[in-house]
Enzyme design. Structure first.
Site, PDB file in Angstrom:
ATOM      1  N   TYR A 120      -2.388  -1.437  10.435  1.00  0.00           N
ATOM      2  CA  TYR A 120      -2.332  -1.526   8.966  1.00  0.00           C
ATOM      3  C   TYR A 120      -1.006  -0.955   8.458  1.00  0.00           C
ATOM      4  O   TYR A 120      -0.302  -1.588   7.660  1.00  0.00           O
ATOM      5  CB  TYR A 120      -3.521  -0.770   8.369  1.00  0.00           C
ATOM      6  CG  TYR A 120      -3.675  -0.923   6.871  1.00  0.00           C
ATOM      7  CD1 TYR A 120      -4.161  -2.100   6.317  1.00  0.00           C
ATOM      8  CD2 TYR A 120      -3.337   0.119   6.003  1.00  0.00           C
ATOM      9  CE1 TYR A 120      -4.317  -2.241   4.942  1.00  0.00           C
ATOM     10  CE2 TYR A 120      -3.491  -0.011   4.622  1.00  0.00           C
ATOM     11  CZ  TYR A 120      -3.979  -1.190   4.098  1.00  0.00           C
ATOM     12  OH  TYR A 120      -4.135  -1.332   2.738  1.00  0.00           O
ATOM     13  N   SER A 139       0.863  -1.185   0.000  1.00  0.00           N
ATOM     14  CA  SER A 139       0.000   0.000   0.000  1.00  0.00           C
ATOM     15  C   SER A 139       0.896   1.229   0.000  1.00  0.00           C
ATOM     16  O   SER A 139       2.063   1.152   0.413  1.00  0.00           O
ATOM     17  CB  SER A 139      -0.859   0.008   1.271  1.00  0.00           C
ATOM     18  OG  SER A 139      -1.429   1.286   1.469  1.00  0.00           O
TER      19      SER A 139
HETATM   20  P1  NAI Z   1     -11.251  -6.057  -0.469  1.00  0.00           P
HETATM   21  O1  NAI Z   1     -11.674  -6.027   0.945  1.00  0.00           O
HETATM   22  O2  NAI Z   1     -12.182  -5.646  -1.539  1.00  0.00           O
HETATM   23  O3  NAI Z   1     -10.711  -7.502  -0.867  1.00  0.00           O
HETATM   24  C1  NAI Z   1      -9.864  -8.232  -0.020  1.00  0.00           C
HETATM   25  C2  NAI Z   1     -10.146  -9.695  -0.231  1.00  0.00           C
HETATM   26  O4  NAI Z   1      -9.282 -10.450   0.629  1.00  0.00           O
HETATM   27  C3  NAI Z   1     -11.581 -10.072   0.141  1.00  0.00           C
HETATM   28  O5  NAI Z   1     -12.099 -10.925  -0.828  1.00  0.00           O
HETATM   29  C4  NAI Z   1     -11.416 -10.771   1.474  1.00  0.00           C
HETATM   30  O6  NAI Z   1     -12.420 -11.707   1.748  1.00  0.00           O
HETATM   31  C5  NAI Z   1     -10.057 -11.430   1.302  1.00  0.00           C
HETATM   32  N1  NAI Z   1      -9.443 -11.754   2.573  1.00  0.00           N
HETATM   33  C6  NAI Z   1      -9.321 -10.956   3.654  1.00  0.00           C
HETATM   34  N2  NAI Z   1      -8.781 -11.629   4.664  1.00  0.00           N
HETATM   35  C7  NAI Z   1      -8.532 -12.877   4.209  1.00  0.00           C
HETATM   36  C8  NAI Z   1      -7.965 -14.025   4.798  1.00  0.00           C
HETATM   37  N3  NAI Z   1      -7.563 -14.035   6.053  1.00  0.00           N
HETATM   38  N4  NAI Z   1      -7.856 -15.149   4.043  1.00  0.00           N
HETATM   39  C9  NAI Z   1      -8.265 -15.159   2.768  1.00  0.00           C
HETATM   40  N5  NAI Z   1      -8.813 -14.083   2.161  1.00  0.00           N
HETATM   41  C10 NAI Z   1      -8.944 -12.957   2.872  1.00  0.00           C
HETATM   42  O7  NAI Z   1      -9.937  -5.165  -0.530  1.00  0.00           O
HETATM   43  P2  NAI Z   1      -9.063  -4.649  -1.756  1.00  0.00           P
HETATM   44  O8  NAI Z   1      -9.174  -3.196  -1.797  1.00  0.00           O
HETATM   45  O9  NAI Z   1      -9.297  -5.426  -2.968  1.00  0.00           O
HETATM   46  O10 NAI Z   1      -7.622  -4.961  -1.137  1.00  0.00           O
HETATM   47  C11 NAI Z   1      -6.747  -5.961  -1.622  1.00  0.00           C
HETATM   48  C12 NAI Z   1      -5.359  -5.631  -1.134  1.00  0.00           C
HETATM   49  O11 NAI Z   1      -4.972  -4.346  -1.605  1.00  0.00           O
HETATM   50  C13 NAI Z   1      -5.198  -5.583   0.400  1.00  0.00           C
HETATM   51  O12 NAI Z   1      -3.965  -6.160   0.757  1.00  0.00           O
HETATM   52  C14 NAI Z   1      -5.194  -4.083   0.698  1.00  0.00           C
HETATM   53  O13 NAI Z   1      -4.470  -3.776   1.854  1.00  0.00           O
HETATM   54  C15 NAI Z   1      -4.491  -3.561  -0.550  1.00  0.00           C
HETATM   55  N6  NAI Z   1      -4.736  -2.164  -0.815  1.00  0.00           N
HETATM   56  C16 NAI Z   1      -5.995  -1.706  -1.144  1.00  0.00           C
HETATM   57  C17 NAI Z   1      -6.163  -0.361  -1.442  1.00  0.00           C
HETATM   58  C18 NAI Z   1      -7.471   0.232  -1.791  1.00  0.00           C
HETATM   59  O14 NAI Z   1      -7.582   1.480  -1.812  1.00  0.00           O
HETATM   60  N7  NAI Z   1      -8.500  -0.557  -2.131  1.00  0.00           N
HETATM   61  C19 NAI Z   1      -5.042   0.567  -1.399  1.00  0.00           C
HETATM   62  C20 NAI Z   1      -3.801  -0.009  -0.987  1.00  0.00           C
HETATM   63  C21 NAI Z   1      -3.667  -1.329  -0.717  1.00  0.00           C
HETATM   64  C1  BGC Z   2      -6.227   1.569   2.141  1.00  0.00           C
HETATM   65  C2  BGC Z   2      -7.392   2.377   1.649  1.00  0.00           C
HETATM   66  C3  BGC Z   2      -6.996   3.826   1.463  1.00  0.00           C
HETATM   67  C4  BGC Z   2      -5.772   3.921   0.597  1.00  0.00           C
HETATM   68  C5  BGC Z   2      -5.276   5.354   0.444  1.00  0.00           C
HETATM   69  C6  BGC Z   2      -5.057   1.784   1.244  1.00  0.00           C
HETATM   70  O1  BGC Z   2      -3.966   1.064   1.723  1.00  0.00           O
HETATM   71  O2  BGC Z   2      -6.573   0.193   2.152  1.00  0.00           O
HETATM   72  O3  BGC Z   2      -8.443   2.266   2.594  1.00  0.00           O
HETATM   73  O4  BGC Z   2      -8.044   4.548   0.833  1.00  0.00           O
HETATM   74  O5  BGC Z   2      -4.732   3.150   1.143  1.00  0.00           O
HETATM   75  O6  BGC Z   2      -5.131   5.977   1.677  1.00  0.00           O
END
Ligand code: NAI
Ligand code: BGC
Length: 256
Positions: free
Chosen positions: A157, A144
């Site tokens: 986080y 991130s």
């Molecule tokens: P999301 O919440 O939409 O998807 C995350 C997925 O991971 C979900 O399907 C969830 O069920 C699964 N998951 C969570 N814990 C789990 C576990 N213990 N075992 C198996 N599956 C698990 O989130 P998103 O946005 O798609 O995030 C994906 C990655 O990207 C994360 O690592 C998040 O930190 C990172 N990220 C997201 C950002 C954003 O703005 N959406 C920005 C920066 C990083």
């Molecule tokens: C977080 C988001 C956030 C983004 C920018 C990501 O790592 O999961 O919730 O909007 O960073 O701050």
């Protein structure tokens, strides 16, 4: 020739959001995909169908990556499904909004075990497999912008993603002699379910957009494109790096 023809990729947390986009992107470039989530539901089913409709093979393995035994089993099972594992994308991640002084041990463990411990031991299981099979490997971790910049009220986080930065640098050095590459992708604010409350709060969204030079949130596909590059031979000489996909957010500065 597609970039991932005859390749197999495991993408953790791939029922929705960025993980789903990564799985679809890798499949569109020829990879067979192991999807993962804690439980297979209709979202996972939908991604499975989209991949098989593209003509690629796809299998969903249920596993909670925050659990040591689960994540090790996930990687070992993933190898067995199509006989090998060429690419590991550690995408699953969680966050919790709390004042630092209110974070409980349970909150801390939930975030750190998913975002750091699961990644650490997932990579370890993958590296053991690569060593046993005398083969090369590729790892991409979903970090991130908060591996670099602060995120008040999200201390576990930030700690988890900051640790991922150093883990990747350390492993790049240690694993290079084994021909295993490892890099991080660091998304900024991306429109996914993790940002549900942000997307529903107009005021908060406007305040976030002020910090993004491109004045818009990113799409999961924007992130998947960079994951795909790093997973491919086009990135053959890239290891130990973090690629920011953030519309300029991280190194943003402006005078009013
Ligand atoms: P999301 O919440 O939409 O998807 C995350 C997925 O991971 C979900 O399907 C969830 O069920 C699964 N998951 C969570 N814990 C789990 C576990 N213990 N075992 C198996 N599956 C698990 O989130 P998103 O946005 O798609 O995030 C994906 C990655 O990207 C994360 O690592 C998040 O930190 C990172 N990220 C997201 C950002 C954003 O703005 N959406 C920005 C920066 C990083
Ligand atoms: C977080 C988001 C956030 C983004 C920018 C990501 O790592 O999961 O919730 O909007 O960073 O701050």
């Amino acid at each position: 020739m597609k970039r991932f023809e005859n390749k197999v990729a495991l993408v953790t947390g791939s029922s929705q959001g960025i993980g789903a986009a990564c799985a679809l992107r890798l499949a569109s470039e020829g990879a067979d995909i192991i999807l993962n989530g804690r439980k297979l539901d209709e979202r996972g089913d939908g991604i499975l169908k989209q991949i098989t409709d593209m003509g690629q093979r796809a299998t969903f393995l249920e596993a909670d990556v925050s659990d040591y035994h689960n994540v090790v089993k996930l990687v070992n099972d993933a190898v067995k499904v199509y006989g090998k594992l060429d690419i590991l994308v550690n995408n699953a991640g969680v966050e919790k909004n709390h004042n630092f002084w209110e974070v409980t041990e349970e909150d801390y463990d939930f975030v750190m075990d998913t975002n750091l411990k699961g990644v650490f031991f997932g990579i370890q299981a993958y590296v053991k497999y690569c060593i046993a099979e005398k083969r090369t490997g590729v790892v991409v971790n979903m970090s991130s912008v908060h591996e670099e910049i602060v995120f008040p009220h999200f201390s576990p986080y930030c700690a988890s993603k900051g640790a991922l930065k150093m883990l990747t640098r350390n492993l790049a050095t240690e694993l290079a002699p084994l021909n295993i590459r490892i890099n991080n992708v660091a998304p900024g604010a991306i429109a996914t379910p993790i940002n549900k409350s942000l997307l529903e709060n107009k005021e908060q969204l406007e305040s976030v957009l002020k910090n993004i030079p491109m004045k818009k949130l990113g799409k999961p596909e924007d992130v998947a494109a960079v994951v795909s590059f790093l997973a491919s031979e086009d990135a053959a000489y890239v290891t130990g790096s973090t690629y920011f996909v953030d519309g300029g957010l991280t190194y943003h500065y402006e005078e009013q």
